[in-house]
Scaffold this active site. Sequence first.
Site, PDB file in Angstrom:
ATOM      1  N   CYS A  22     -13.366   1.312   5.464  1.00  0.00           N
ATOM      2  CA  CYS A  22     -13.621   0.175   5.024  1.00  0.00           C
ATOM      3  C   CYS A  22     -12.471  -0.505   5.821  1.00  0.00           C
ATOM      4  O   CYS A  22     -12.021  -0.174   7.066  1.00  0.00           O
ATOM      5  CB  CYS A  22     -13.110  -0.070   3.503  1.00  0.00           C
ATOM      6  SG  CYS A  22     -11.727   0.695   3.145  1.00  0.00           S
ATOM      7  N   THR A  23     -11.976  -1.719   5.336  1.00  0.00           N
ATOM      8  CA  THR A  23     -10.921  -2.398   5.957  1.00  0.00           C
ATOM      9  C   THR A  23      -9.640  -1.442   6.329  1.00  0.00           C
ATOM     10  O   THR A  23      -9.120  -1.503   7.479  1.00  0.00           O
ATOM     11  CB  THR A  23     -10.551  -3.594   5.764  1.00  0.00           C
ATOM     12  OG1 THR A  23     -11.621  -4.563   5.542  1.00  0.00           O
ATOM     13  CG2 THR A  23      -9.480  -4.504   6.257  1.00  0.00           C
TER      14      THR A  23
END
Length: 174
Positions: A72-73
């Site tokens: 994800c980020t």
Amino acid sequence: MNYQYLNADQLVDLLRTADHGKDFQVVDVRDDDFRGGNIPGAIRAPSEQRTDQSVEDLVQQLKDVPTVIFHCTLSQVRGPKAARIYADAMAKARQPDEQAAAAKTEDLGTAPSQDAAAAGAGVDFSPNPYLAQQRTDGAQEQQVYVLRDGFGGWQSLHKKDPLLVENFDATIWG
């Protein structure tokens, strides 16, 4: 834990030496924060859209890919959670196959060979430890990873390399 962490340099090695989609697959679970760039060839599977069916579909889609890498980020919450859910679903889907193989072995009255037992002992003689190991039934053992530092860390290292980041938007990451 049913997944491990993979460093950015290890993923660079895979991107440069292995077949994306065949030897490994990156799965991006970012939601609205997907804008601003991505790893080329990554499958997008937003965490907010995850359902039991979407996880089962992903397991089926990637069943023959020996290495699956989630991110994800930041890879602190959504990436690791997606990897855990995926690995659990993968293990659950594989249980009927393993039970059928065990029943077949019992029916034949044979025991696994010593080579098969050694292969299942976790010994990895592969020159690339990020590619899958053999299971005792001869199938590939799928390895599940989470990209350490997520796309945020990835883009900070590789944003200028179009082979490693596509659709990069500096205004989002500035």
